[in-house]
Design a protein around this motif. Structure first.
Motif, PDB file in Angstrom:
ATOM      1  N   ASP A  44      50.104  28.671  39.509  1.00 39.11           N
ATOM      2  CA  ASP A  44      49.205  29.516  40.305  1.00 39.11           C
ATOM      3  C   ASP A  44      49.179  29.071  41.755  1.00 39.11           C
ATOM      4  OD1 ASP A  44      45.987  27.948  39.564  1.00 39.11           O
ATOM      5  OD2 ASP A  44      48.002  27.119  39.517  1.00 39.11           O
ATOM      6  N   ALA A 133      37.124  26.048  48.598  1.00 41.91           N
ATOM      7  CA  ALA A 133      36.625  26.492  47.280  1.00 41.91           C
ATOM      8  C   ALA A 133      37.504  25.952  46.152  1.00 41.91           C
ATOM      9  CB  ALA A 133      36.546  28.024  47.200  1.00 41.91           C
ATOM     10  N   GLU A 418      39.737  42.179  24.189  1.00 40.28           N
ATOM     11  CA  GLU A 418      40.662  41.780  25.240  1.00 40.28           C
ATOM     12  C   GLU A 418      40.119  40.529  25.941  1.00 40.28           C
ATOM     13  OE1 GLU A 418      40.154  42.602  28.828  1.00 40.28           O
ATOM     14  OE2 GLU A 418      42.146  41.935  29.398  1.00 40.28           O
ATOM     15  N   GLY A 420      39.782  39.397  28.929  1.00 35.64           N
ATOM     16  CA  GLY A 420      38.864  39.573  30.050  1.00 35.64           C
ATOM     17  C   GLY A 420      37.474  39.949  29.574  1.00 35.64           C
ATOM     18  N   VAL A 421      37.422  40.827  28.595  1.00 35.36           N
ATOM     19  CA  VAL A 421      36.137  41.231  28.021  1.00 35.36           C
ATOM     20  C   VAL A 421      35.507  40.055  27.265  1.00 35.36           C
ATOM     21  CG1 VAL A 421      35.056  42.788  26.349  1.00 35.36           C
ATOM     22  CG2 VAL A 421      36.873  43.626  27.840  1.00 35.36           C
ATOM     23  N   PHE A 423      35.757  36.808  27.856  1.00 35.18           N
ATOM     24  CA  PHE A 423      35.104  35.847  28.747  1.00 35.18           C
ATOM     25  C   PHE A 423      33.894  36.453  29.446  1.00 35.18           C
ATOM     26  CE2 PHE A 423      37.555  32.296  27.950  1.00 35.18           C
ATOM     27  CZ  PHE A 423      38.901  32.586  27.961  1.00 35.18           C
ATOM     28  N   ALA A 424      33.979  37.725  29.749  1.00 36.71           N
ATOM     29  CA  ALA A 424      32.830  38.370  30.402  1.00 36.71           C
ATOM     30  C   ALA A 424      31.614  38.333  29.474  1.00 36.71           C
ATOM     31  CB  ALA A 424      33.189  39.808  30.757  1.00 36.71           C
ATOM     32  N   GLN A 427      30.196  34.781  29.188  1.00 36.35           N
ATOM     33  CA  GLN A 427      29.413  34.436  30.380  1.00 36.35           C
ATOM     34  C   GLN A 427      28.020  35.053  30.324  1.00 36.35           C
ATOM     35  OE1 GLN A 427      29.788  32.672  33.188  1.00 36.35           O
ATOM     36  NE2 GLN A 427      31.856  31.895  32.876  1.00 36.35           N
ATOM     37  N   ARG A 457      22.800  28.354  36.513  1.00 35.89           N
ATOM     38  CA  ARG A 457      23.879  29.268  36.154  1.00 35.89           C
ATOM     39  C   ARG A 457      25.134  28.553  35.683  1.00 35.89           C
ATOM     40  NH1 ARG A 457      25.764  32.752  40.457  1.00 35.89           N
ATOM     41  NH2 ARG A 457      25.208  31.078  41.851  1.00 35.89           N
ATOM     42  N   ASP A 458      25.175  27.227  35.847  1.00 39.75           N
ATOM     43  CA  ASP A 458      26.363  26.476  35.446  1.00 39.75           C
ATOM     44  C   ASP A 458      26.241  26.108  33.978  1.00 39.75           C
ATOM     45  OD1 ASP A 458      26.376  24.994  38.672  1.00 39.75           O
ATOM     46  OD2 ASP A 458      27.837  26.413  37.852  1.00 39.75           O
TER      47      ASP A 458
ATOM     48  N   PRO B  34      35.032  45.669  32.178  1.00 39.36           N
ATOM     49  CA  PRO B  34      34.244  44.434  32.119  1.00 39.36           C
ATOM     50  C   PRO B  34      35.083  43.233  32.512  1.00 39.36           C
ATOM     51  CG  PRO B  34      34.116  45.641  30.036  1.00 39.36           C
ATOM     52  CD  PRO B  34      35.146  46.333  30.864  1.00 39.36           C
ATOM     53  N   GLY B  35      34.425  42.241  33.110  1.00 38.74           N
ATOM     54  CA  GLY B  35      35.152  41.035  33.492  1.00 38.74           C
ATOM     55  C   GLY B  35      35.271  40.925  34.990  1.00 38.74           C
ATOM     56  N   GLU B  39      35.122  35.106  37.876  1.00 38.04           N
ATOM     57  CA  GLU B  39      34.519  34.428  36.738  1.00 38.04           C
ATOM     58  C   GLU B  39      35.601  34.046  35.742  1.00 38.04           C
ATOM     59  OE1 GLU B  39      31.450  33.577  36.342  1.00 38.04           O
ATOM     60  OE2 GLU B  39      30.165  34.930  37.453  1.00 38.04           O
ATOM     61  N   LEU B  40      36.577  34.921  35.555  1.00 37.41           N
ATOM     62  CA  LEU B  40      37.679  34.615  34.648  1.00 37.41           C
ATOM     63  C   LEU B  40      38.452  33.407  35.142  1.00 37.41           C
ATOM     64  CD1 LEU B  40      39.306  38.051  33.747  1.00 37.41           C
ATOM     65  CD2 LEU B  40      37.805  36.651  32.377  1.00 37.41           C
ATOM     66  N   GLU B  43      36.338  30.248  34.866  1.00 41.28           N
ATOM     67  CA  GLU B  43      36.212  29.743  33.504  1.00 41.28           C
ATOM     68  C   GLU B  43      37.368  28.816  33.176  1.00 41.28           C
ATOM     69  OE1 GLU B  43      37.951  30.183  30.563  1.00 41.28           O
ATOM     70  OE2 GLU B  43      36.443  29.276  29.285  1.00 41.28           O
ATOM     71  N   ALA B  49      29.324  27.675  39.693  1.00 43.50           N
ATOM     72  CA  ALA B  49      28.852  29.026  40.014  1.00 43.50           C
ATOM     73  C   ALA B  49      28.719  29.214  41.525  1.00 43.50           C
ATOM     74  CB  ALA B  49      27.516  29.276  39.322  1.00 43.50           C
ATOM     75  N   ASP B  53      30.636  31.864  43.920  1.00 39.36           N
ATOM     76  CA  ASP B  53      29.936  32.790  44.826  1.00 39.36           C
ATOM     77  C   ASP B  53      30.537  32.745  46.221  1.00 39.36           C
ATOM     78  OD1 ASP B  53      26.589  32.312  43.445  1.00 39.36           O
ATOM     79  OD2 ASP B  53      28.266  33.600  42.854  1.00 39.36           O
ATOM     80  N   LEU B  55      33.545  31.953  47.040  1.00 39.38           N
ATOM     81  CA  LEU B  55      34.855  32.597  47.007  1.00 39.38           C
ATOM     82  C   LEU B  55      34.712  34.115  46.955  1.00 39.38           C
ATOM     83  CD1 LEU B  55      37.692  31.474  47.016  1.00 39.38           C
ATOM     84  CD2 LEU B  55      37.721  31.573  44.533  1.00 39.38           C
ATOM     85  N   ARG B  59      36.231  36.776  49.747  1.00 40.70           N
ATOM     86  CA  ARG B  59      37.155  37.867  49.413  1.00 40.70           C
ATOM     87  C   ARG B  59      36.522  39.241  49.521  1.00 40.70           C
ATOM     88  NH1 ARG B  59      41.896  37.002  46.809  1.00 40.70           N
ATOM     89  NH2 ARG B  59      42.562  34.834  46.697  1.00 40.70           N
ATOM     90  N   GLY B  86      44.978  35.500  41.657  1.00 41.82           N
ATOM     91  CA  GLY B  86      45.575  34.485  40.796  1.00 41.82           C
ATOM     92  C   GLY B  86      46.276  33.369  41.527  1.00 41.82           C
ATOM     93  N   GLN B 284      49.832  41.930  33.454  1.00 42.16           N
ATOM     94  CA  GLN B 284      49.276  40.595  33.715  1.00 42.16           C
ATOM     95  C   GLN B 284      48.141  40.676  34.726  1.00 42.16           C
ATOM     96  OE1 GLN B 284      52.971  38.731  34.797  1.00 42.16           O
ATOM     97  NE2 GLN B 284      53.572  38.410  32.678  1.00 42.16           N
ATOM     98  N   ILE B 286      46.146  43.260  35.296  1.00 47.11           N
ATOM     99  CA  ILE B 286      44.984  43.892  34.684  1.00 47.11           C
ATOM    100  C   ILE B 286      44.255  42.890  33.805  1.00 47.11           C
ATOM    101  CG2 ILE B 286      44.253  45.619  32.987  1.00 47.11           C
ATOM    102  CD1 ILE B 286      46.521  47.415  34.091  1.00 47.11           C
ATOM    103  N   ALA B 287      45.010  42.105  33.047  1.00 48.29           N
ATOM    104  CA  ALA B 287      44.385  41.103  32.173  1.00 48.29           C
ATOM    105  C   ALA B 287      43.598  40.087  32.992  1.00 48.29           C
ATOM    106  CB  ALA B 287      45.448  40.391  31.332  1.00 48.29           C
ATOM    107  N   ARG B 289      42.295  40.751  35.862  1.00 55.22           N
ATOM    108  CA  ARG B 289      41.402  41.513  36.756  1.00 55.22           C
ATOM    109  C   ARG B 289      41.766  41.227  38.224  1.00 55.22           C
ATOM    110  NH1 ARG B 289      40.804  42.552  32.096  1.00 55.22           N
ATOM    111  NH2 ARG B 289      38.830  42.897  30.989  1.00 55.22           N
TER     112      ARG B 289
END
Lengths: 548, 328
Positions: A44, A133, A418, A420-421, A423-424, A427, A457-458, B34-35, B39-40, B43, B49, B53, B55, B59, B86, B284, B286-287, B289
């Motif tokens: 990444d 960050a 999915e 993404g859903v 983890f959402a 959270q 929130r953490d 959703p997502g 946050e993704l 995680e 947190a 925020d 970041l 953006r 990403g 990738q 979309i997954a 987000r």
């Protein structure tokens, strides 16, 4: 007519040219001096503070040096478990509130500039700068500052002593070149030219990054720690884990970090491949949501006796054997066997369906004769488990859990969603139970961030919002204890506490088995970083390089 | 302005409107999924947190969606498609690389499919009673019925993994970048291209063959064909000189849309063969987000589809005099 024949001729020419590619001009390892690692994802980032992925970590660890390097197994207390790397030696202050690191005067950046103490101070500042960050900024909590005593001496200062001071800085702080980065705007670091062409001081230098295809590093022949054996290390990026495994099985790559599924027996049967086991820091679990306030499972899991009964109802050994065969062990808790503080003989909630049934009966959950599902005052004992659809193993495990719990009269509904859903919803706390997986840290202190009571929130990895002042206190106490034996004992008490509380059913610990071509002699595969000693890997005696 | 030019201009304006609508729909649809992208990422990374925020603010993701949309449109006007959440890379760089690979695969598959489909369909339609023609048509139909991922896996497992005739995936052997000549690298690229292109071509070729067979059979019944036979012209000559060309317009529209469909729609093949095209990039993104990458990729795919449709129209206009006459 002419057009048709021309098209047909071109097509045949295309196929004949394509199919005439000489086999020995392609494929990993067929060219000596190149180590090809097949990986299911791209890095990444190539700037250490920006890295969040495992692949990114693998890359930056080869490019950039640390002040000291851990030996295996990792010892996080004190400095005995480390050997010099960028620092030739270090000196603790009398009050242990600071450590002075002497930088190796021979160390050079890949552009030839010397590595200086200023680079250490700059690197720390970069990690903790809010504009960057960095996801790793919080790992340096407790460090007051890093100063420069002279051109070759950097001093790290702490607010207070703690047992893992040395580990905190030596394990996490990658040293970066101040002379190349100090003019780059921190907020746009990821878009800088350095981000796509990094310069480090490691035994490998950056050569090329073709996103989604390959990442190539070349040996730094003039490196102060000596030239590594392989002339190049190449990450061959596949679309997913199955594709990555296939490349190694087909002889197109040398290394696969962890094999799964039916690729494992194929790898074992291949004459040109070796399977190498190493420790794992991963564990999977079904977490209960303590704060579920809606739906069938509202308030269900606040009852410890119920959680224990559900755990007793599950034959975890059978689940692991069925889902993972020999590639998994039953999990002990939110920690793994690779961690030195863990006692593998600790008391577990054993499988006992009869005891589970008695407990549920005593709690008022009676089996309904018609449906076979237990209920209490008209409320069925039913809940839903979220599973990420991207994990075939966890989906399989969920189905096995469903069957086992059903035998006890518990209705478990499996809901693949999915990622993404998934983890959402974790959270937001919008779930009854969730099949999750976590990678623990070499430092047991990290358990506090992951499973400690949520702080605002953490919530770390504690999506179920498990709260235990006893557990928190034990972890805090262990983290401040300097005596290794006492520290281990307190951590074990903390582990026992969370296992007994059963905030989750601890399911499995995947075994890490790397598949490596027999041409390669690997060394030092650590649980936290199998790649740590790649610069010392070398080619062995000539063996068959063809596919079986 | 001539009629032809005004017609083309009107098509271009229409295409631009379609692309804008597609980009707008994608933009808002992604925000409904959703997502939260940060946050993704947090995680996975263990970011706190408050750091997340910060970041988000950096953006612009803390702005109202409408404000983000305006910001995005003004970015497009400046040629700035943003950066990936990403990996921080410029979206135009990521999408440009992906589109190159998709175009390469798409063009190869389109050419193969067209040649295969026209050839088999023509033979099947012209020599309808021939057993060989019927057999080849049946084989193609069977291939058409097989799901793409099954075909891809079957070809990969047999031809690549078992026999070792082709690589199991990827675009090229990265080692050859350092050790091979330009010719070696080109051969290596083509070698990697064969399986994914053939996988796509077989399915599409079958569809084209069916269309072509129908078109040729219709032409067989035409009076001018009967006249040619009556004059004693050999069958093959009649087919190639009189029947083939009139049958082609029927498939031009299909072929014209095939390339754009392959550019964004060959996801399964791209994932199985690890071909880094736009389809797999979209999946990738979309997954994860990764809004900027999704928006950028959809913008490019929309433009390619619009251009492909326009090109098909132009080709049809050139190929079929009846179309030219209708628009004169």
């Amino acid at each position: 007519m002419r057009t048709t024949w021309t098209a047909i001729s071109l097509g045949c020419a295309f196929l004949s040219v394509a199919c005439s590619t000489p086999k020995d001009a392609t494929g990993a390892g067929s060219v000596s001096g190149v180590l090809t690692i097949s990986t299911p994802a791209d890095a990444d980032a190539l700037i250490p503070p920006l890295v969040a992925s495992t692949q990114g970590k693998q890359a930056v660890d080869l490019l950039f040096d640390m002040l000291a390097q851990p030996t295996a197994p990792i010892e996080t207390v004190g400095d005995n478990g480390f050997r010099p790397q960028l620092a030739t030696k270090w000196t603790w202050s009398a009050d242990s509130m600071s450590i002075a690191f002497d930088i190796d005067p021979r160390a050079r950046w890949h552009d030839g500039a010397p590595v200086r103490a200023r680079d250490v101070a700059f690197s720390y500042a970069l990690y903790v700068d809010p504009a960057v960050a960095s996801p790793q900024a919080s790992t340096f909590d407790g460090i007051d500052s890093v100063t420069v005593r002279d051109s070759l001496t950097a001093v790290v200062w702490w607010h207070a002593r703690h047992p893992e001071q040395f580990f905190q800085v030596a394990y996490n702080l990658s040293i970066m070149p101040a002379h190349l980065l100090d003019t780059v705007a921190r907020a746009t670091l990821a878009q800088s030219s350095f981000a796509s062409h990094p310069v480090g001081s490691g035994r490998y230098r950056f050569e090329q990054w073709t996103p989604r295809q390959a990442l190539v590093f070349a040996a730094d022949s003039a490196n102060y720690r000596g030239r590594p054996q392989y002339a190049r290390v190449l990450w061959s990026i596949a679309a997913d884990p199955n594709a990555a495994a296939l490349r190694v099985l087909a002889g197109e790559a040398d290394v696969l970090e962890s094999v799964r599924g039916d690729a494992y027996p194929r790898a074992r049967a291949a004459a040109n491949l070796q399977t190498v086991s190493y420790g794992s820091l991963d564990y999977a679990f079904m977490a209960f949501n303590f704060e579920r306030s809606a739906g069938a499972a509202r308030g269900l899991f606040t009852d410890r006796a119920l959680r224990v009964a559900l755990t007793q109802a599950v034959n975890r050994a059978a689940v692991v054997g069925n889902a993972l065969d020999s590639l998994g062990n039953v999990a002990l808790g939110p920690f793994t066997r690779a961690e030195p503080t863990v006692d593998t003989a600790m008391e577990q909630i054993a499988f006992d369906s009869a005891a589970a049934a008695r407990t549920l009966d005593s709690l008022g959950w009676r089996v309904d004769a018609k449906s076979g599902v237990r209920s209490k005052q008209g409320r069925p004992l039913q809940f839903e488990v979220l599973v990420p659809s991207s994990s075939a193993t966890r989906q399989r495990v969920a189905v096995l859990l469903q069957a086992q719990l059903r035998a006890l009269g518990v209705q478990l509904d499996v809901a693949p969603v999915e990622p993404g859903v998934f983890f959402a919803r974790l959270q937001k706390g919008d779930f009854d139970a969730a099949l999750n997986m976590w990678r623990s840290d070499p430092s047991p202190r990290a358990l506090r961030q992951v499973w400690g009571s949520p702080r605002g929130r953490d919530i770390g990895g504690n999506f179920g919002r498990y709260r235990s002042p006893t557990f928190d206190a034990l972890l805090d106490s262990a983290s401040r204890t300097f005596n290794a034996a006492d520290r281990t004992q307190i951590f074990r008490s903390a582990y026992q506490q969370i296992v007994s509380d059963a905030p989750a059913i601890w399911l499995y610990e995947p075994r890490n088995v790397a598949v490596i071509n027999r041409r390669v002699v690997p060394t030092g595969l650590r649980a936290d970083a199998w790649w740590a000693e790649i610069s010392s890997w070398h080619a062995g005696a000539s063996t068959s390089s063809s596919k079986p | 302005m001539s009629h032809q030019r005004s017609r083309i201009l009107s098509r271009v304006v229409h295409a631009a409107a379609v692309v804008t609508a597609s980009v707008t729909l994608t933009f808002f649809a992604m925000r409904l999924v959703p997502g939260d992208p940060l946050e993704l990422a947090a995680e996975r990374a263990g970011r706190t947190a408050s750091a997340t925020d910060a970041l988000r603010q950096q953006r612009g993701l803390n702005l109202p969606v409408s404000a983000q949309y305006v910001r995005y449109l003004s970015g497009i006007a400046r040629g700035d498609l943003g950066t990936s959440i990403g990996n921080g890379q410029r979206v135009e760089t990521l999408v440009a690389a992906a589109i190159r690979h998709s175009l390469l695969l798409g063009v190869a598959a389109t050419v193969l499919a067209t040649v295969l489909g026209v050839a088999v369909g023509s033979v099947e339609g012209w020599w309808a009673t021939s057993r060989a023609a019927r057999f080849s048509g049946d084989v193609l139909t069977a291939l058409y019925a097989i799901p793409e991922f099954v075909l891809a896996l079957a070809l990969m497992f047999t031809l690549a993994y078992t026999f070792g005739w082709f690589p199991v995936g990827g675009v090229h052997d990265p080692i050859l970048q350092y050790t091979g000549s330009a010719g070696d690298r080109l051969r290596d690229l083509l070698w990697h291209l064969v399986l994914p292109a053939v996988t796509l071509a077989l399915g599409w070729g079958a569809a084209i063959a069916r269309q072509q067979r129908r078109a040729v059979r219709d032409i067989v019944a035409e009076p001018f064909v009967r006249t040619a036979f009556a004059k004693g012209v050999p069958s093959t000559h009649v087919f190639l000189r009189h029947a083939l060309r009139p049958s082609l317009p029927a498939i031009v529209a299909s072929v014209g849309l095939m390339l754009p469909a392959l550019v964004g729609g060959a996801v399964v093949v791209e994932l199985i063969y690890s071909w880094p095209g736009v389809g797999s990039l979209l999946v990738q993104a979309i997954a994860a987000r990764d809004y900027a990458v999704v928006n950028g990729a959809m913008l490019v795919v929309g433009i390619v589809v619009a251009l492909g449709s326009l090109a098909a129209d132009v080709l049809l206009y050139w190929l079929d005099p009846r179309v030219r006459a209708a628009h004169a």
